[in-house]
Every structure is written in structure tokens, then in C-alpha cells.
Write a protein that holds these residues in place. Sequence first.
Motif, PDB file in Angstrom:
ATOM      1  N   MET A  51      -8.288  -6.372  -0.171  1.00 31.90           N
ATOM      2  CA  MET A  51      -7.129  -6.043  -0.997  1.00 31.90           C
ATOM      3  C   MET A  51      -6.029  -7.097  -0.837  1.00 31.90           C
ATOM      4  SD  MET A  51      -6.953  -1.992  -0.226  1.00 31.90           S
ATOM      5  CE  MET A  51      -5.901  -1.606  -1.603  1.00 31.90           C
ATOM      6  N   ARG A 103      -6.532   7.077  -2.057  1.00 31.78           N
ATOM      7  CA  ARG A 103      -7.816   6.636  -2.622  1.00 31.78           C
ATOM      8  C   ARG A 103      -8.738   6.072  -1.549  1.00 31.78           C
ATOM      9  NH1 ARG A 103      -5.583   3.534  -7.910  1.00 31.78           N
ATOM     10  NH2 ARG A 103      -5.170   5.385  -9.162  1.00 31.78           N
ATOM     11  N   SER A 138      -2.562   4.667  -3.247  1.00 29.62           N
ATOM     12  CA  SER A 138      -3.661   3.783  -2.858  1.00 29.62           C
ATOM     13  C   SER A 138      -4.231   4.173  -1.495  1.00 29.62           C
ATOM     14  CB  SER A 138      -3.212   2.329  -2.861  1.00 29.62           C
ATOM     15  OG  SER A 138      -2.095   2.161  -2.039  1.00 29.62           O
ATOM     16  N   LEU A 168       0.863  -1.177   0.000  1.00 26.94           N
ATOM     17  CA  LEU A 168       0.000   0.000   0.000  1.00 26.94           C
ATOM     18  C   LEU A 168       0.899   1.226   0.000  1.00 26.94           C
ATOM     19  CD1 LEU A 168      -2.992  -0.477   2.457  1.00 26.94           C
ATOM     20  CD2 LEU A 168      -3.025  -0.317   0.001  1.00 26.94           C
TER      21      LEU A 168
END
Length: 119
Positions: free
Chosen positions: A63, A32, A29, A25
Motif C-alpha cells: 500500500m 477492510r 481501510s 490509513l
Amino acid sequence: MVFIFGVNFHEQKLVQKALESFYALGRQSSSRILAKHCIHPRAKVGSLPPKTITALTAELSTMTIENDAKNIVQENIKRLRDMGTYRGRRHAMGLPVRGQRTRNQTETTKKLNMVPRRL
């Protein structure tokens, strides 16, 4: 201490930095994720309501992060080695893979780039 996806974070830590501490990460990201859950980029982990923390945990569980991402990288390196590509051979020898010079300063790559060999 706030518990997010199996990790305890100090209450004064920024939410964005806490998300970036997970493997795979990055800044983009995590930004977001913050935008998706309407969290201010400078918000602290301790100021989040419990509902938002559970939403973040649910988002992270969908994820590919931490061990899953590390396994994918290792599988890709193993695939390159099995095919016998140039990059795979460089990984196996512990040399720089992306075109760096080998005359000087390869000590770091020799440490970091080693993949266990199977005989």
C-alpha cells in the motif's frame, strides 16, 4: 512488543487502532484489512499469531502509506502552486484553502498550511 511494518506496538493495543496509526490509513481501510485477514475488530495485537502479523506486514508493504503518501500530497500541492491556481496560491500564502473565513481563527492554517517557498 509486536513489530508491524517497522513500528513496535504494545501487546494490549487494538489491531484496528494500530493500523490507523499509519499515515494515510483510516478507519475504513483498516476495517477492510481486518476483514480480508479474518481478524476480529476488537482483537489485540498481542493475540495475533506470527503468521497473521507477517501477512499484515506484507499487505501494508503493497500500500501507499507513510512517506510515500506524504510525498504524493506535497507533489500535488507543488503542482497546484506551479499552475498558479487559486488553491495553490492559498497554500503558498499559508491561508485557508477550502473556503474558511479569514477574518478570525486563521492561526492554525498559517501554522499547518505552510509550504516552503523557493525563490
